[in-house]
Design a protein around this motif. Structure first.
Motif, PDB file in Angstrom:
ATOM      1  N   TYR A   6      13.217 -13.057  -4.882  1.00 34.43           N
ATOM      2  CA  TYR A   6      13.525 -14.034  -3.836  1.00 34.43           C
ATOM      3  C   TYR A   6      14.684 -13.556  -2.951  1.00 34.43           C
ATOM      4  O   TYR A   6      15.722 -13.102  -3.459  1.00 34.43           O
ATOM      5  N   TYR A   7      14.502 -13.710  -1.620  1.00 33.14           N
ATOM      6  CA  TYR A   7      15.537 -13.289  -0.675  1.00 33.14           C
ATOM      7  C   TYR A   7      15.625 -14.262   0.495  1.00 33.14           C
ATOM      8  O   TYR A   7      14.618 -14.830   0.921  1.00 33.14           O
ATOM      9  N   HIS A   8      16.850 -14.420   0.999  1.00 37.72           N
ATOM     10  CA  HIS A   8      17.108 -15.175   2.222  1.00 37.72           C
ATOM     11  C   HIS A   8      17.404 -14.168   3.327  1.00 37.72           C
ATOM     12  O   HIS A   8      18.312 -13.342   3.205  1.00 37.72           O
ATOM     13  N   CYS A   9      16.611 -14.198   4.400  1.00 40.65           N
ATOM     14  CA  CYS A   9      16.741 -13.229   5.486  1.00 40.65           C
ATOM     15  C   CYS A   9      17.078 -13.930   6.804  1.00 40.65           C
ATOM     16  O   CYS A   9      16.603 -15.035   7.057  1.00 40.65           O
ATOM     17  N   VAL A  10      17.874 -13.246   7.633  1.00 39.25           N
ATOM     18  CA  VAL A  10      18.267 -13.774   8.941  1.00 39.25           C
ATOM     19  C   VAL A  10      18.192 -12.661   9.977  1.00 39.25           C
ATOM     20  O   VAL A  10      18.648 -11.548   9.734  1.00 39.25           O
ATOM     21  N   SER A  11      17.607 -12.970  11.144  1.00 40.72           N
ATOM     22  CA  SER A  11      17.625 -12.045  12.282  1.00 40.72           C
ATOM     23  C   SER A  11      18.163 -12.789  13.497  1.00 40.72           C
ATOM     24  O   SER A  11      17.735 -13.906  13.785  1.00 40.72           O
ATOM     25  N   ARG A  12      19.086 -12.139  14.222  1.00 40.98           N
ATOM     26  CA  ARG A  12      19.716 -12.755  15.387  1.00 40.98           C
ATOM     27  C   ARG A  12      19.521 -11.884  16.622  1.00 40.98           C
ATOM     28  O   ARG A  12      19.449 -10.663  16.530  1.00 40.98           O
ATOM     29  N   CYS A  13      19.491 -12.531  17.780  1.00 36.64           N
ATOM     30  CA  CYS A  13      19.339 -11.816  19.057  1.00 36.64           C
ATOM     31  C   CYS A  13      20.631 -11.088  19.421  1.00 36.64           C
ATOM     32  O   CYS A  13      21.730 -11.562  19.142  1.00 36.64           O
ATOM     33  N   VAL A  14      20.479  -9.955  20.104  1.00 40.22           N
ATOM     34  CA  VAL A  14      21.644  -9.223  20.570  1.00 40.22           C
ATOM     35  C   VAL A  14      22.015  -9.647  21.986  1.00 40.22           C
ATOM     36  O   VAL A  14      23.166  -9.604  22.382  1.00 40.22           O
ATOM     37  N   ARG A  15      21.026 -10.077  22.782  1.00 39.97           N
ATOM     38  CA  ARG A  15      21.295 -10.441  24.168  1.00 39.97           C
ATOM     39  C   ARG A  15      21.758 -11.885  24.276  1.00 39.97           C
ATOM     40  O   ARG A  15      21.472 -12.722  23.424  1.00 39.97           O
ATOM     41  N   ARG A  16      22.481 -12.174  25.355  1.00 45.27           N
ATOM     42  CA  ARG A  16      22.940 -13.538  25.563  1.00 45.27           C
ATOM     43  C   ARG A  16      21.765 -14.488  25.750  1.00 45.27           C
ATOM     44  O   ARG A  16      21.804 -15.646  25.354  1.00 45.27           O
ATOM     45  N   VAL A  65      13.100 -17.584   3.861  1.00 44.85           N
ATOM     46  CA  VAL A  65      13.284 -17.405   2.421  1.00 44.85           C
ATOM     47  C   VAL A  65      11.935 -16.923   1.906  1.00 44.85           C
ATOM     48  O   VAL A  65      10.912 -17.587   2.095  1.00 44.85           O
ATOM     49  N   VAL A  66      11.934 -15.742   1.283  1.00 45.12           N
ATOM     50  CA  VAL A  66      10.670 -15.121   0.903  1.00 45.12           C
ATOM     51  C   VAL A  66      10.614 -14.819  -0.586  1.00 45.12           C
ATOM     52  O   VAL A  66      11.647 -14.699  -1.263  1.00 45.12           O
ATOM     53  N   HIS A  67       9.384 -14.693  -1.072  1.00 46.08           N
ATOM     54  CA  HIS A  67       9.112 -14.278  -2.448  1.00 46.08           C
ATOM     55  C   HIS A  67       8.294 -13.005  -2.392  1.00 46.08           C
ATOM     56  O   HIS A  67       7.208 -12.982  -1.822  1.00 46.08           O
ATOM     57  N   ARG A 120      -0.225   0.198   0.058  1.00 48.24           N
ATOM     58  CA  ARG A 120       0.006  -0.739  -1.059  1.00 48.24           C
ATOM     59  C   ARG A 120       1.504  -0.952  -1.289  1.00 48.24           C
ATOM     60  O   ARG A 120       1.959  -2.082  -1.475  1.00 48.24           O
ATOM     61  N   SER A 121       2.271   0.124  -1.255  1.00 52.45           N
ATOM     62  CA  SER A 121       3.717   0.003  -1.472  1.00 52.45           C
ATOM     63  C   SER A 121       4.387  -0.772  -0.349  1.00 52.45           C
ATOM     64  O   SER A 121       5.400  -1.449  -0.550  1.00 52.45           O
ATOM     65  N   ARG A 122       3.812  -0.697   0.858  1.00 54.65           N
ATOM     66  CA  ARG A 122       4.369  -1.445   1.988  1.00 54.65           C
ATOM     67  C   ARG A 122       4.081  -2.939   1.863  1.00 54.65           C
ATOM     68  O   ARG A 122       4.830  -3.753   2.411  1.00 54.65           O
ATOM     69  N   LEU A 123       2.994  -3.292   1.181  1.00 48.35           N
ATOM     70  CA  LEU A 123       2.590  -4.697   1.105  1.00 48.35           C
ATOM     71  C   LEU A 123       3.629  -5.559   0.401  1.00 48.35           C
ATOM     72  O   LEU A 123       3.634  -6.778   0.583  1.00 48.35           O
ATOM     73  N   TRP A 124       4.494  -4.974  -0.411  1.00 46.05           N
ATOM     74  CA  TRP A 124       5.551  -5.770  -1.032  1.00 46.05           C
ATOM     75  C   TRP A 124       6.950  -5.275  -0.633  1.00 46.05           C
ATOM     76  O   TRP A 124       7.939  -5.578  -1.295  1.00 46.05           O
ATOM     77  N   ASN A 125       6.996  -4.553   0.501  1.00 42.76           N
ATOM     78  CA  ASN A 125       8.258  -4.014   0.995  1.00 42.76           C
ATOM     79  C   ASN A 125       8.830  -4.948   2.059  1.00 42.76           C
ATOM     80  O   ASN A 125       8.270  -5.079   3.146  1.00 42.76           O
ATOM     81  N   LEU A 126       9.943  -5.602   1.748  1.00 43.63           N
ATOM     82  CA  LEU A 126      10.535  -6.583   2.651  1.00 43.63           C
ATOM     83  C   LEU A 126      10.979  -5.939   3.966  1.00 43.63           C
ATOM     84  O   LEU A 126      10.856  -6.543   5.035  1.00 43.63           O
ATOM     85  N   SER A 127      11.496  -4.725   3.907  1.00 47.23           N
ATOM     86  CA  SER A 127      11.942  -4.047   5.125  1.00 47.23           C
ATOM     87  C   SER A 127      10.783  -3.811   6.077  1.00 47.23           C
ATOM     88  O   SER A 127      10.912  -3.981   7.301  1.00 47.23           O
ATOM     89  N   TRP A 128       9.622  -3.432   5.556  1.00 46.18           N
ATOM     90  CA  TRP A 128       8.445  -3.235   6.399  1.00 46.18           C
ATOM     91  C   TRP A 128       7.989  -4.552   7.015  1.00 46.18           C
ATOM     92  O   TRP A 128       7.634  -4.621   8.196  1.00 46.18           O
TER      93      TRP A 128
END
Length: 310
Positions: A6-16, A65-67, A120-128
């Motif tokens: 389990y992970y909590h992920c956040v992405s934010r914009c760089v531009r105003r 929030v992902v599993h 297959r390895s990418r299918l559970w890779n959070l970064s991908w």
């Protein structure tokens, strides 16, 4: 992944300029971009073995929030892996020939198996997963804004959720984001959140909302795959927490939902987690007892832990 799925992920914009909503300076309306993100999350959840537990799409950032379901990915047949991957990707000619049974050499077959194993390895890779989600949204936004360059602030930020307490707190934190910043007054009116989607699904007598990981309660059946709480307990928990936000005080409440007792959380610790999850630059969320396990698993002397046990 070695410590928790389990992970909590956040992405934010760089531009105003805004990710979504209406920019108060230019009055440009970017509200439609919320649908871009929601639809891309839904698409990728059908491809990847990564389940969506909670989400909130805000004006200049979004939360997930992902599993990570590694066992599911490893159990897929080669054909199932290819069928998943082709839903959102163009297949190379070699794989198309493999599907049609047109390979003529062992070398070609081994090359196909190697490609499929990498998928297959990418299918559970959070970064991908996050890379594909952010890349697609950035391309669409740049085309619309007629500009180039980075759209996102940086690589996504993530926090490992080490136990059920941390999972529940992160989900509630995400679901109550619109209420916490004053753009919604109740969980059910918090647009583009998983709590609103779950409540709407309930109103339509659906078992769960599209693309969301289901609640299964405290089931001992290993075949059941889902969030280890009851849905009604979680809804009650979110509602109780939302009332504390509106009152702007962490006072004790006699109507504490059962899940707080079951997870052995005090109300003050719970409210701290639900309001300050991102303030402490923590890389993991959980109880002190989890810290020793994490240090050993990752072979690290120091972990920045947001403590759930006071």
């Amino acid at each position: 992944m070695d410590v928790t799925p389990y992970y909590h992920c956040v992405s934010r914009c760089v531009r105003r300029s805004f990710l979504c909503g209406i920019d108060p300076l230019t009055e440009q309306n970017y509200e439609h971009r919320r649908d871009w993100i929601k639809q891309k999350i839904y698409t990728l959840s059908q491809v990847y073995c990564i389940d969506i537990c909670a989400y909130a799409i805000m004006s200049n950032h979004y939360h997930l929030v992902v599993h990570i379901n590694q066992d599911k990915a490893l159990a897929l047949s080669n054909h199932e892996v290819v069928e998943r991957w082709r839903q959102d990707h163009k297949l190379p000619g070699l794989i198309m020939r493999w599907l049609a049974g047109q390979l003529i050499s062992r070398a070609e077959t081994e090359a196909c198996v190697s490609i499929i194993d990498s998928w297959r390895s990418r299918l559970w890779n959070l970064s991908w997963f996050m890379k594909e989600l952010n890349y697609d949204i950035a391309c669409q936004a740049n085309r619309e804004d007629e500009c180039r360059g980075h759209f996102w602030e940086s690589r996504f930020k993530s926090q490992a959720l080490l136990d059920e307490q941390a999972l529940a707190a992160a989900m509630a934190y995400v679901d109550l984001n619109p209420l916490r910043v004053g753009v919604a007054t109740t969980p059910e009116t918090s647009e583009f959140t998983s709590i609103q989607a779950r409540l709407e699904a309930l109103n339509h007598q659906q078992e769960t909302a599209p693309c969301l990981h289901p609640f299964i309660g405290n089931s001992t059946d290993e075949k059941l795959d889902g969030i280890p709480f009851r849905l009604m307990d979680y809804i009650e928990l979110v509602d109780w927490t939302a009332r504390q936000y509106r009152e702007n005080k962490a006072s004790l409440n006699s109507a504490t939902p059962p899940i707080l007792q079951r997870l052995n959380l005090t109300q003050l610790n719970w409210l701290k987690a639900c309001t300050e999850l991102e303030k402490h630059r923590s890389s993991a969320v959980g109880c002190m007892q989890d810290l020793r396990i994490v240090r050993h698993a990752l072979n690290k002397k120091r972990i920045h832990l947001f403590r759930m046990d006071g």
